[in-house]
Design a protein around this motif. Structure first.
Motif, PDB file in Angstrom:
ATOM      1  N   VAL A  83      13.056   5.789   3.462  1.00  0.00           N
ATOM      2  CA  VAL A  83      11.859   5.377   3.232  1.00  0.00           C
ATOM      3  C   VAL A  83      10.878   5.862   4.181  1.00  0.00           C
ATOM      4  N   ARG A  84      11.415   5.474   5.472  1.00  0.00           N
ATOM      5  CA  ARG A  84      10.686   5.775   6.698  1.00  0.00           C
ATOM      6  C   ARG A  84      10.810   7.251   7.183  1.00  0.00           C
ATOM      7  N   TYR A  85      11.628   7.903   6.815  1.00  0.00           N
ATOM      8  CA  TYR A  85      11.883   9.435   6.984  1.00  0.00           C
ATOM      9  C   TYR A  85      10.981  10.011   5.953  1.00  0.00           C
ATOM     10  N   GLY A  86      11.064   9.399   4.574  1.00  0.00           N
ATOM     11  CA  GLY A  86      10.146  10.185   3.648  1.00  0.00           C
ATOM     12  C   GLY A  86       8.918  10.144   4.076  1.00  0.00           C
ATOM     13  N   LEU A  87       8.519   8.826   4.449  1.00  0.00           N
ATOM     14  CA  LEU A  87       6.754   8.651   4.808  1.00  0.00           C
ATOM     15  C   LEU A  87       6.450   9.708   5.902  1.00  0.00           C
ATOM     16  N   ARG A  88       7.313   9.831   6.826  1.00  0.00           N
ATOM     17  CA  ARG A  88       7.012  10.747   7.911  1.00  0.00           C
ATOM     18  C   ARG A  88       6.995  12.162   7.385  1.00  0.00           C
ATOM     19  N   VAL A  89       7.803  12.321   6.721  1.00  0.00           N
ATOM     20  CA  VAL A  89       7.852  13.841   6.148  1.00  0.00           C
ATOM     21  C   VAL A  89       6.749  14.050   5.177  1.00  0.00           C
ATOM     22  N   LEU A  90       6.349  13.185   4.617  1.00  0.00           N
ATOM     23  CA  LEU A  90       5.023  13.284   3.610  1.00  0.00           C
ATOM     24  C   LEU A  90       3.569  13.279   4.558  1.00  0.00           C
ATOM     25  N   GLY A  91       3.801  12.592   5.596  1.00  0.00           N
ATOM     26  CA  GLY A  91       2.846  12.366   6.246  1.00  0.00           C
ATOM     27  C   GLY A  91       2.602  13.878   7.024  1.00  0.00           C
ATOM     28  N   LYS A  92       3.409  14.359   7.382  1.00  0.00           N
ATOM     29  CA  LYS A  92       3.554  15.657   8.192  1.00  0.00           C
ATOM     30  C   LYS A  92       2.749  16.779   7.465  1.00  0.00           C
ATOM     31  N   SER A  93       2.788  16.793   6.081  1.00  0.00           N
ATOM     32  CA  SER A  93       2.222  17.887   5.300  1.00  0.00           C
ATOM     33  C   SER A  93       1.341  17.190   4.339  1.00  0.00           C
ATOM     34  N   PRO A  94       0.113  16.716   4.808  1.00  0.00           N
ATOM     35  CA  PRO A  94      -1.121  15.815   3.995  1.00  0.00           C
ATOM     36  C   PRO A  94      -1.460  16.653   2.919  1.00  0.00           C
ATOM     37  N   GLY A  95      -1.460  17.944   3.146  1.00  0.00           N
ATOM     38  CA  GLY A  95      -2.102  18.729   2.013  1.00  0.00           C
ATOM     39  C   GLY A  95      -1.188  18.785   0.939  1.00  0.00           C
ATOM     40  N   PHE A  96       0.083  18.976   0.990  1.00  0.00           N
ATOM     41  CA  PHE A  96       0.913  18.655  -0.150  1.00  0.00           C
ATOM     42  C   PHE A  96       1.031  17.410  -0.776  1.00  0.00           C
ATOM     43  N   THR A  97       0.924  16.429   0.194  1.00  0.00           N
ATOM     44  CA  THR A  97       1.139  14.885  -0.369  1.00  0.00           C
ATOM     45  C   THR A  97      -0.261  14.792  -1.146  1.00  0.00           C
ATOM     46  N   VAL A  98      -1.372  15.104  -0.646  1.00  0.00           N
ATOM     47  CA  VAL A  98      -2.576  14.559  -1.334  1.00  0.00           C
ATOM     48  C   VAL A  98      -2.572  15.310  -2.525  1.00  0.00           C
ATOM     49  N   VAL A  99      -2.289  16.692  -2.996  1.00  0.00           N
ATOM     50  CA  VAL A  99      -2.290  17.205  -4.119  1.00  0.00           C
ATOM     51  C   VAL A  99      -1.508  16.663  -5.109  1.00  0.00           C
ATOM     52  N   ALA A 100      -0.004  16.357  -4.470  1.00  0.00           N
ATOM     53  CA  ALA A 100       0.969  15.909  -5.284  1.00  0.00           C
ATOM     54  C   ALA A 100       0.619  14.576  -5.913  1.00  0.00           C
ATOM     55  N   VAL A 101       0.237  13.807  -5.042  1.00  0.00           N
ATOM     56  CA  VAL A 101      -0.278  12.231  -5.345  1.00  0.00           C
ATOM     57  C   VAL A 101      -1.365  12.267  -6.416  1.00  0.00           C
ATOM     58  N   LEU A 102      -2.290  13.078  -6.149  1.00  0.00           N
ATOM     59  CA  LEU A 102      -3.410  13.119  -6.921  1.00  0.00           C
ATOM     60  C   LEU A 102      -3.188  13.538  -8.137  1.00  0.00           C
ATOM     61  N   THR A 103      -2.395  14.606  -8.261  1.00  0.00           N
ATOM     62  CA  THR A 103      -1.754  15.104  -9.679  1.00  0.00           C
ATOM     63  C   THR A 103      -1.310  13.927 -10.483  1.00  0.00           C
ATOM     64  N   LEU A 104      -0.143  13.572  -9.750  1.00  0.00           N
ATOM     65  CA  LEU A 104       0.563  12.149 -10.410  1.00  0.00           C
ATOM     66  C   LEU A 104      -0.434  11.116 -10.864  1.00  0.00           C
ATOM     67  N   ALA A 105      -1.444  10.938  -9.923  1.00  0.00           N
ATOM     68  CA  ALA A 105      -2.328   9.952 -10.308  1.00  0.00           C
ATOM     69  C   ALA A 105      -3.143  10.079 -11.483  1.00  0.00           C
ATOM     70  N   LEU A 106      -3.622  11.262 -11.516  1.00  0.00           N
ATOM     71  CA  LEU A 106      -4.306  11.667 -12.991  1.00  0.00           C
ATOM     72  C   LEU A 106      -3.442  11.463 -14.013  1.00  0.00           C
ATOM     73  N   GLY A 107      -2.250  11.985 -14.001  1.00  0.00           N
ATOM     74  CA  GLY A 107      -1.164  11.915 -15.113  1.00  0.00           C
ATOM     75  C   GLY A 107      -1.099  10.381 -15.478  1.00  0.00           C
ATOM     76  N   ILE A 108      -0.781   9.709 -14.434  1.00  0.00           N
ATOM     77  CA  ILE A 108      -0.289   8.398 -14.785  1.00  0.00           C
ATOM     78  C   ILE A 108      -1.501   7.431 -15.171  1.00  0.00           C
ATOM     79  N   GLY A 109      -2.637   7.599 -14.427  1.00  0.00           N
ATOM     80  CA  GLY A 109      -3.843   7.247 -14.830  1.00  0.00           C
ATOM     81  C   GLY A 109      -4.488   7.508 -16.259  1.00  0.00           C
ATOM     82  N   ALA A 110      -4.337   8.772 -16.568  1.00  0.00           N
ATOM     83  CA  ALA A 110      -4.749   9.008 -18.234  1.00  0.00           C
ATOM     84  C   ALA A 110      -3.671   8.030 -19.003  1.00  0.00           C
ATOM     85  N   ASN A 111      -2.395   8.288 -18.814  1.00  0.00           N
ATOM     86  CA  ASN A 111      -1.656   7.324 -19.678  1.00  0.00           C
ATOM     87  C   ASN A 111      -1.961   5.764 -19.404  1.00  0.00           C
TER      88      ASN A 111
END
Lengths: 901, 126
Positions: A83-111
């Motif tokens: 988890v620590r490592y994963g968070l670090r990796v995600l933090g390192k590429s914020p662009g990717f993380t934001v897009v992926a999280v937003l995308t999933l948030a939209l999908g999960i939110g609609a559901n």
């Protein structure tokens, strides 16, 4: 015990690791030293002593590793590490993380939003304990119609004959005009039910506060002036004050009642959609003017719903024959009133928001349909994120290879990557729940325009959270598993030897293209469905209703709530109408019992028509009606075809008259002239009504289906509350509002004016446009989400492919390819993907549109225009998404690209 | 709860047996009972002596076993100084440890007796 203690200690062992490690080092070191000392004492040289000791004791590091494994919980520790490592990796590429999280948030939110709605309507358990044992009774009548309403004498007979079947049998009168409750002199509308004394006992609910209506001795009808408040009403109008017990309030202006209790919080009465705000004893119904004086003995005034609780052991199926016997006996005994074919019992659960079983199915299908659409959006979101992860997987191949080379097993690497995607999904889940809350608040805030207190709290209960969380977990695994397997599959040797350039094999690119094709297809399907809903709404809204709703304003006046009796009310309306007409800017004004598409009230009456013989197996026809004052047809602009409208001369004493619609003329006087013909209402068989005019058909009761026979009686010759004052004016509502309300209150200060709205707004009801609007809004937002996701996906794949081919493009350009050639090459690749997606999407839409056809009106599920426009829209947007990377590729400087190696 | 398997045979001497599963804890407890508080090295030495040097204990076997006993509450540990002035961790038997020792001794004797009887009866028939 022992292992539990050990587990706790091991959990504690997860912390303070550094100190424990250093202690172990010291301990092992001293062990080694003692061993060496011993060896020296035995006569070895110091060097030999050390060597022997080391050989005997084994590796220090291995020992430490084994010790650590025992000390903590290795599984937990590696998880925390991941988890620590994963968070670090995600933090390192914020662009990717934001897009992926937003995308999933939209999908999960609609559901989540849609699920919360389905949950509250279909899944939330009934507040009635053992609701499976509670049934509601209904009759099948001659002619094949069903009725769930009984008269009080019927109720008594059924009760006395069914004691072997039911431990409780209760009656409730839910359908009567809105009442008014004066609390400290302040009049508030209240939606009440009149219930038999054992109602709450049959439902098995306990009061939240105070007492319920007690069964009176000898089961005599209880007319004690007491009131049990609904929970929400108590909160809203009494601030949840526990002191209300014993408080005296006034019902309908003149009947003091004492508050004796408050119903439990989630008990809304029988229906799960309408909130009963107050419960009164059945005997109060005629006192308060909500039932006829003789409803206790009149077998024809069927106003009661009957609810029963089975004795233990009895079931719906086992009760069937006994009920049938009771039904037949009563039908034979009272053939005039009880025209029953059969007496039936229906389960109360799933407690249905719609009265008839077929209506419930529509709700379920609609729920399943929109959940499926939302799931599709989530799937699109998943595809997008999977795509992003695949792209990252190629970039991280070397990292994975390196980790494998230093000894990580594949399962460990897969676990690491899955942890990362699950992290993304959980972040998305948090965002999704937030978006879902917003979404469901929006769904709950839809104005249903009516006085009926609807239960529409789409609260997030544990089921909704579990749903969101489950969706997120599934998403995390679905999205992560393929890229994780992919990234860890590579041959170590090849990978480590490869040059630094991420290559992205052809097969990988093909896989990503397939994902995007699925995405384009799915979003096209969503778009088409959305388009169908929007078109359907437009068609319905533009359809010719037969009246002109523009420039008509409605004001609902309830003299009943103010405690007026019939004579007072008639006086009041007789004075009011000319004064309203005299106001400046008012073209015409009229009063009516009902307004079109109003769902709070269903006026219909059985008719006995002279010269009309109903078909053999059917009873007398029931016809919907309204009662209107003169000028009504001018206000609503309903064209009069023959005869006359309602006139001032149609007074209470004069011959009763009716104006009928074309459908009624056609059905009951087919080929004859209906003018001058007569019929009787079943409730007033000695009062013939003469047809004096025919008006054009208009849609008063329903937006869909055939136009049924309908008639307009004279306002002065009928009585009903509340009534609606309608005025036609070119002035806006805000201007007229004050004058009219002021006028009403200057004549009768206590009469409440409600539902002040334009007639156009009044059409947005459950019966009118509302369901179409909700459907179009839901489908439209899901379609828009899908389109956005597809565009992101197409852009991602095309731009990534173009970037990977920069080198190749450089060579091509160096060899003489023109920028235009590069542009078409890149665009071409995008076109292939979009084209294939279109094909898939249209096929899928054909399949799902059949299902959607259930909710559409005025548009074919295969409407070519919708298909074409959705496709064009998608292609244009997708091409735009391709064009940006293509342009970038076109501008590649061959020298830079070649040096890029 | 079983302790981790120590599957590393010390390659040096074939005659030295590996400690059998489950018996190490018993040996440690017994050692502490007869010798009083003792450090890890002392325990290892004592077990080797009693076993007539048939058993050898490496770190990776001994310390996880001690840790397990400590986690289970059968032994307690504290830092002290050894005879030749080295800082060492001393392990003491707790009351729970004594109870465990008594129980396991009993069980072990029973098992041993049964196995012995079983083996001798087997001999009679052949």
């Amino acid at each position: 015990m022992k292992s539990l203690r050990a587990l706790l200690v091991r959990l504690a062992g997860l912390f303070n690791k550094w100190k424990r490690d250093s202690e172990l080092t010291v301990e092992l070191h001293s062990h080694l030293q003692m061993h060496i000392d011993e060896n020296v004492r035995r006569g070895m040289t110091p060097a030999e002593a050390r060597r022997q000791a080391l050989i005997e004791l084994g590796g220090v590091e291995q020992a430490k590793e084994q010790y650590r494994a025992r000390r903590g919980l290795p599984l937990l520790e590696t998880l925390a590490q991941d988890v620590r490592y994963g968070l670090r990796v995600l933090g390192k590429s914020p662009g990717f993380t934001v897009v992926a999280v937003l995308t999933l948030a939209l999908g999960i939110g609609a559901n989540t939003a849609i699920f919360s709605m389905v949950d509250s309507i279909l899944l939330r358990p009934s507040p009635v304990p053992n609701a499976g044992q509670v049934a509601t009774l209904a009759t099948e009548e001659i002619g094949g119609t069903y009725s769930a309403l009984f008269s009080y004498p019927d109720f008594q007979d059924i009760r006395s004959q069914s004691s072997a079947l039911f431990s409780d049998i209760a009656a409730s009168m839910d359908f009567h005009p809105m009442d008014g409750l004066s609390i400290d002199g302040n009049l508030q509308p209240i939606w009440t039910a009149y219930v038999s004394a054992n109602f709450f006992q049959a439902m098995g609910v306990k009061p939240d506060l105070g007492n319920f209506i007690e069964p009176a001795p000898q089961q005599s009808l209880d007319a004690e002036p007491v009131l049990v408040l609904g929970y929400a009403y108590w909160k809203a109008h009494f601030g949840g004050d526990p002191q209300v017990i014993g408080k005296s309030v006034v019902l309908n202006g003149q009947h003091p009642v004492t508050i004796i209790g408050v119903a439990p919080r989630n008990f809304h009465g029988i229906s799960s959609l309408v909130d009963i705000q107050g419960y009164l004893p059945l005997g109060m119904a005629s006192v308060a003017g909500d039932a006829g004086r003789d409803f206790l003995i009149d077998r024809k005034s069927a106003d009661l719903g009957i609810y029963t609780r089975f004795r233990s052991g009895a079931t719906l199926a086992s009760a069937k024959p006994a009920l049938a016997v009771i039904g037949q006996r009563l039908a034979a005994q009272y053939p005039d009133a009880d025209k029953w074919m059969a007496l039936l019992a229906y389960p109360l659960v799933p407690d249905s928001p719609v009265d008839d079983p077929s209506g419930m199915i529509i709700v379920q299908v609609a729920g399943a349909f929109f959940l499926a659409l939302a799931a599709l959006v989530l799937l699109l979101a998943c595809l997008n994120v999977a795509n992003l992860l695949l792209a990252r997987a190629s970039a991280r191949e070397r990292e994975m290879a390196l980790r494998a080379a230093v000894g990580a097993r594949r399962i460990r690497l897969v676990r690491q990557l899955l942890t990362e995607s699950l992290l993304l999904a959980l972040l998305g889940c948090a965002g999704g729940i937030a978006l879902g809350l917003l979404g469901s608040r929006w769904l709950g805030s839809i104005n249903l325009r009516g006085n009926l207190p609807l239960v529409l709290d789409f609260q997030f209960d544990w089921r909704v959270f579990a749903y969101a969380f489950g969706a997120a977990l599934l998403t995390g695994i679905v999205v992560g598993i393929a890229p994780a397997l992919r990234a860890t599959r590579g041959n170590l040797n090849d990978l480590l030897h490869e040059s630094g350039r991420a290559t992205g094999s052809v097969s990988r690119r093909r896989k990503r293209s397939l994902l995007v094709i699925a995405q384009v297809g799915g979003s096209l399907m969503l778009l088409i469905v959305a388009g169908l809903f929007v078109r359907s709404m437009r068609t319905v809204e533009r359809s010719n209703l037969g009246f002109d709703a523009n420039h008509v304003l409605n004001f609902t006046l309830d003299s009943h709530e103010a405690g007026f009796n019939e004579a007072q009310a008639r006086d009041f309306f007789r004075t009011l109408l000319p004064r309203v007409r005299a106001l400046p800017g008012i073209d015409v004004a009229s009063l009516a019992f009902a307004v079109p598409m109003d769902y709070t009230l269903d006026l219909a009456e059985e008719l006995n028509i002279e010269g009309y013989q109903p078909p053999k197996d059917q009873g007398e026809p029931a016809v919907g009606y309204n009662a209107v004052t003169p000028q009504y047809f001018e206000t609503m602009r309903i064209p009069l075809l023959r005869g006359r409208g309602v006139l001032d001369s149609d007074t209470q004493a004069a011959q009763h008259v009716a104006v009928i619609n074309e459908a009624m003329a056609e059905k009951y006087w087919h080929g004859l002239d209906p003018i001058g013909r007569r019929f009787m209402m079943a409730k007033a068989p000695k009062q013939p009504i003469e047809v004096v005019g025919i008006v054009k058909n208009c849609r008063c009761e329903n937006i869909r289906g055939p136009i049924e026979p309908y008639m307009y009686l004279a306002f002065a010759q009928q009585y009903h509350t509340p009534v609606t004052l309608q005025v036609r004016t070119s002035l806006p509502l805000a201007t007229v509002n004050h004058e009219i309300v002021g006028l009403v209150h200057s004549l009768a200060a206590v009469v409440p004016v409600s539902n002040i709205q334009t007639m156009t707004e009044g059409l947005d009801t459950l019966r009118g446009f509302l369901l179409y609007q909700i459907g179009a809004a839901l489908a439209g937002s899901l379609g828009f989400l899908g389109l956005t996701l597809a565009v992101v996906g197409v852009y991602g794949v095309v731009s990534c492919a173009a970037a990977q081919r920069t080198h190749e493009i450089g060579i091509r350009m160096a060899l003489g390819a023109r920028p235009v050639d590069v542009l078409t090459m890149v665009l071409g690749q995008g076109l292939v993907i979009v084209g294939a997606g279109l094909f898939v999407g249209i096929l899928a839409a054909f399949a799902i549109a059949r299902l959607a056809g259930n909710f559409l009106s005025g548009v074919s599920p295969l409407d070519p225009l919708t298909y074409a426009s959705a496709s064009v829209m998608l292609v244009v947007v997708a091409l735009l998404a391709c064009y940006i990377p293509a342009r970038r590729a076109m501008r590649v400087d061959p020298m830079v690209a070649l040096r890029y190696e | 709860m079983n302790s981790n398997r120590s599957d590393k045979t010390s390659g040096k001497a074939e005659d030295k047996a590996d400690v059998q599963q489950g018996t190490l804890a018993l040996m440690i407890l017994k050692t502490l009972e007869s010798m009083g508080p003792l450090h890890g090295y002392g325990i290892a030495r004592r077990i080797e002596q009693i076993s007539n040097h048939l058993l050898s204990l490496n770190y990776g076997t001994l310390y996880p076993a001690l840790l397990k006993l400590e986690q289970e509450g059968s032994v307690a540990s504290d830092w002290g100084v050894s005879d030749n002035n080295r800082k060492a961790k001393y392990y003491t038997l707790t009351r729970a440890g004594r109870r465990q020792l008594a129980r396991e001794t009993h069980e072990w004797e029973q098992t041993a007796a049964i196995v012995a009887r079983f083996l001798s009866s087997e001999g009679e028939h052949s």
